[in-house]
Design an enzyme around this catalytic site. Structure first.
Site, PDB file in Angstrom:
ATOM      1  N   ASP A  10      34.279  36.947   8.135  1.00  0.00           N
ATOM      2  CA  ASP A  10      34.477  38.082   7.235  1.00  0.00           C
ATOM      3  C   ASP A  10      35.832  37.867   6.543  1.00  0.00           C
ATOM      4  O   ASP A  10      36.636  37.044   6.994  1.00  0.00           O
ATOM      5  CB  ASP A  10      34.492  39.374   8.076  1.00  0.00           C
ATOM      6  CG  ASP A  10      34.960  40.569   7.278  1.00  0.00           C
ATOM      7  OD1 ASP A  10      34.421  40.796   6.179  1.00  0.00           O
ATOM      8  OD2 ASP A  10      35.879  41.284   7.748  1.00  0.00           O
ATOM      9  N   ASP A  12      37.883  40.785   4.407  1.00  0.00           N
ATOM     10  CA  ASP A  12      38.777  41.954   4.420  1.00  0.00           C
ATOM     11  C   ASP A  12      38.990  42.447   5.842  1.00  0.00           C
ATOM     12  O   ASP A  12      38.037  42.813   6.536  1.00  0.00           O
ATOM     13  CB  ASP A  12      38.192  43.073   3.547  1.00  0.00           C
ATOM     14  CG  ASP A  12      38.108  42.635   2.105  1.00  0.00           C
ATOM     15  OD1 ASP A  12      39.164  42.360   1.528  1.00  0.00           O
ATOM     16  OD2 ASP A  12      36.983  42.533   1.579  1.00  0.00           O
ATOM     17  N   GLU A  19      43.210  45.789   3.015  1.00  0.00           N
ATOM     18  CA  GLU A  19      42.750  47.112   2.592  1.00  0.00           C
ATOM     19  C   GLU A  19      43.868  48.068   2.168  1.00  0.00           C
ATOM     20  O   GLU A  19      43.887  48.556   1.048  1.00  0.00           O
ATOM     21  CB  GLU A  19      41.888  47.758   3.684  1.00  0.00           C
ATOM     22  CG  GLU A  19      40.578  47.014   3.965  1.00  0.00           C
ATOM     23  CD  GLU A  19      39.556  47.085   2.833  1.00  0.00           C
ATOM     24  OE1 GLU A  19      39.855  47.670   1.782  1.00  0.00           O
ATOM     25  OE2 GLU A  19      38.458  46.534   3.008  1.00  0.00           O
ATOM     26  N   GLY A  53      31.899  48.265   0.398  1.00  0.00           N
ATOM     27  CA  GLY A  53      31.670  47.967  -1.018  1.00  0.00           C
ATOM     28  C   GLY A  53      32.447  48.930  -1.901  1.00  0.00           C
ATOM     29  O   GLY A  53      32.391  50.152  -1.710  1.00  0.00           O
ATOM     30  N   LYS A  86      39.501  47.871 -11.179  1.00  0.00           N
ATOM     31  CA  LYS A  86      40.048  47.742  -9.811  1.00  0.00           C
ATOM     32  C   LYS A  86      40.131  46.273  -9.412  1.00  0.00           C
ATOM     33  O   LYS A  86      41.131  45.828  -8.819  1.00  0.00           O
ATOM     34  CB  LYS A  86      39.171  48.540  -8.832  1.00  0.00           C
ATOM     35  CG  LYS A  86      39.586  48.424  -7.373  1.00  0.00           C
ATOM     36  CD  LYS A  86      38.728  47.429  -6.623  1.00  0.00           C
ATOM     37  CE  LYS A  86      39.265  47.088  -5.261  1.00  0.00           C
ATOM     38  NZ  LYS A  86      38.420  46.149  -4.524  1.00  0.00           N
ATOM     39  N   THR A 125      33.011  42.044  -0.150  1.00  0.00           N
ATOM     40  CA  THR A 125      33.840  42.166  -1.351  1.00  0.00           C
ATOM     41  C   THR A 125      33.352  41.264  -2.485  1.00  0.00           C
ATOM     42  O   THR A 125      32.508  40.389  -2.306  1.00  0.00           O
ATOM     43  CB  THR A 125      35.324  41.889  -0.998  1.00  0.00           C
ATOM     44  OG1 THR A 125      36.163  42.497  -1.977  1.00  0.00           O
ATOM     45  CG2 THR A 125      35.610  40.413  -0.952  1.00  0.00           C
TER      46      THR A 125
HETATM   47  C1  XBP Z   1      35.126  45.028   2.875  1.00  0.00           C
HETATM   48  C2  XBP Z   1      34.835  46.086   1.931  1.00  0.00           C
HETATM   49  C3  XBP Z   1      35.096  45.846   0.552  1.00  0.00           C
HETATM   50  C4  XBP Z   1      36.482  46.004   0.028  1.00  0.00           C
HETATM   51  C5  XBP Z   1      36.403  46.210  -1.455  1.00  0.00           C
HETATM   52  O1  XBP Z   1      34.237  45.125   3.987  1.00  0.00           O
HETATM   53  O2  XBP Z   1      34.321  47.114   2.270  1.00  0.00           O
HETATM   54  O3  XBP Z   1      34.325  46.805  -0.080  1.00  0.00           O
HETATM   55  O4  XBP Z   1      37.110  47.131   0.599  1.00  0.00           O
HETATM   56  O5  XBP Z   1      35.811  45.171  -2.114  1.00  0.00           O
HETATM   57  P1  XBP Z   1      33.955  43.885   4.921  1.00  0.00           P
HETATM   58  P2  XBP Z   1      35.079  45.423  -3.538  1.00  0.00           P
HETATM   59  O6  XBP Z   1      35.284  43.395   5.388  1.00  0.00           O
HETATM   60  O7  XBP Z   1      33.157  44.453   6.056  1.00  0.00           O
HETATM   61  O8  XBP Z   1      33.182  42.863   4.131  1.00  0.00           O
HETATM   62  O9  XBP Z   1      35.799  46.527  -4.231  1.00  0.00           O
HETATM   63  O10 XBP Z   1      35.204  44.100  -4.260  1.00  0.00           O
HETATM   64  O11 XBP Z   1      33.651  45.791  -3.247  1.00  0.00           O
HETATM   65 MG    MG Z   2      36.108  43.378   7.312  1.00  0.00          MG
END
Ligand code: XBP
Ligand code: MG
Length: 253
Positions: A10, A12, A19, A53, A86, A125
């Site tokens: 993963d 993020d 975040e 997302g 964004k 993301t």
């Molecule tokens: C990561 C997310 C992403 C980011 C934003 O979740 O939820 O939505 O916060 O990215 P994970 P975008 O780590 O579980 O994949 O704005 O590009 O969607």
């Molecule tokens: Mg994550």
């Protein structure tokens, strides 16, 4: 008994704490540019993070937190344009060097490559966010270390759905039984688990109170030889940091 062939990460919260000081700040800059009086505080953002997302998160915020907002006729288009803004802000933040990798990530990626383990990415993301993070932290050549960068809208269902991990496995021509996943959140673990993957969880500020039932091990970080991990759940023996030997041991159990 299968052999461990690949690690699937993963992004993020796992490769980098993106975040609070990355995505959140970028959302707020996009809102300000669009003359919206929305501002996501650190705590509020923790609630919104339950929705994976960015576009989905904006929609959820409008539905749940903005009862008097005059919803545009083309809400999908409005969200799409806002989210593009964004992403521009987020990429700028990454390129400024404001968002480092988490401890142990660079070390482990290098060790895994030297040990002949294959690498993949499975994330919610936007693809550009992943390539920019990798280029900014590890250099542009690091993008090619990963056989697949499975990201964003390439699958219909975002995490906790298993789709993105299943997509990554398919692209790598591997079965779940040949890989170890790395996640930081409950939604991420639900996704990897449903795809059949063993999963090492490294928690962060936003996810430390999540449920991690079924994780192979839950840790505070990947650690470095001189900066030991704290085991939250599971057994790492005497190991001070996550290396290929520990991953193979956890994989075999
Ligand atoms: C990561 C997310 C992403 C980011 C934003 O979740 O939820 O939505 O916060 O990215 P994970 P975008 O780590 O579980 O994949 O704005 O590009 O969607
Ligand atoms: Mg994550």
């Amino acid at each position: 008994m299968h052999q461990l062939r690949a690690l699937i990460f993963d992004v993020d919260g796992t490769l980098s704490d993106t975040e609070r000081d990355g995505h959140r700040v970028a959302f707020n800059r996009a809102f300000a540019d669009a003359k919206l009086d929305w501002s996501w505080g650190v705590e509020t953002y923790g609630v919104l993070l339950k929705v994976t997302g960015g576009k989905e998160r904006i929609r959820y915020f409008i539905e749940k937190f903005q009862p008097v907002f005059d919803v545009p006729a083309d809400l999908d288009g409005f969200i799409r344009v806002l989210h593009q803004s964004k992403t521009r802000h987020y990429v700028e933040l990454l390129q400024s060097g404001a968002i480092p990798l988490r401890p142990g990530v660079e070390r482990l990626l290098n060790e895994a490559r030297s040990a002949g383990l294959r690498l993949g990415i499975a994330t919610t993301t936007t693809p550009q966010n992943v390539t920019t993070l990798l280029a900014a932290t590890l250099g542009p050549e690091s993008i090619d270390w990963f056989e697949v960068i499975a990201a964003g809208d390439v699958v219909p269902g975002k995490k906790p759905a298993p789709d993105i991990f299943q997509y990554a496995l398919k692209e790598m021509h591997l079965s779940a039984a040949e890989c170890m996943a790395f996640e930081d959140s409950e939604n991420g673990l639900l996704s990897s688990k449903q795809a059949g993957l063993k999963t090492i969880v490294t928690v962060n500020e936003y996810t430390r109170n999540d449920q991690f039932d079924g994780a192979t091990i839950v840790l505070d970080q990947l650690g470095e030889p001189d900066s030991a991990i704290t085991v939250i759940n599971g057994d790492a023996g005497d190991t001070t940091h996550v290396d290929v030997a520990l991953i193979k041991q956890l994989f075999a159990n």
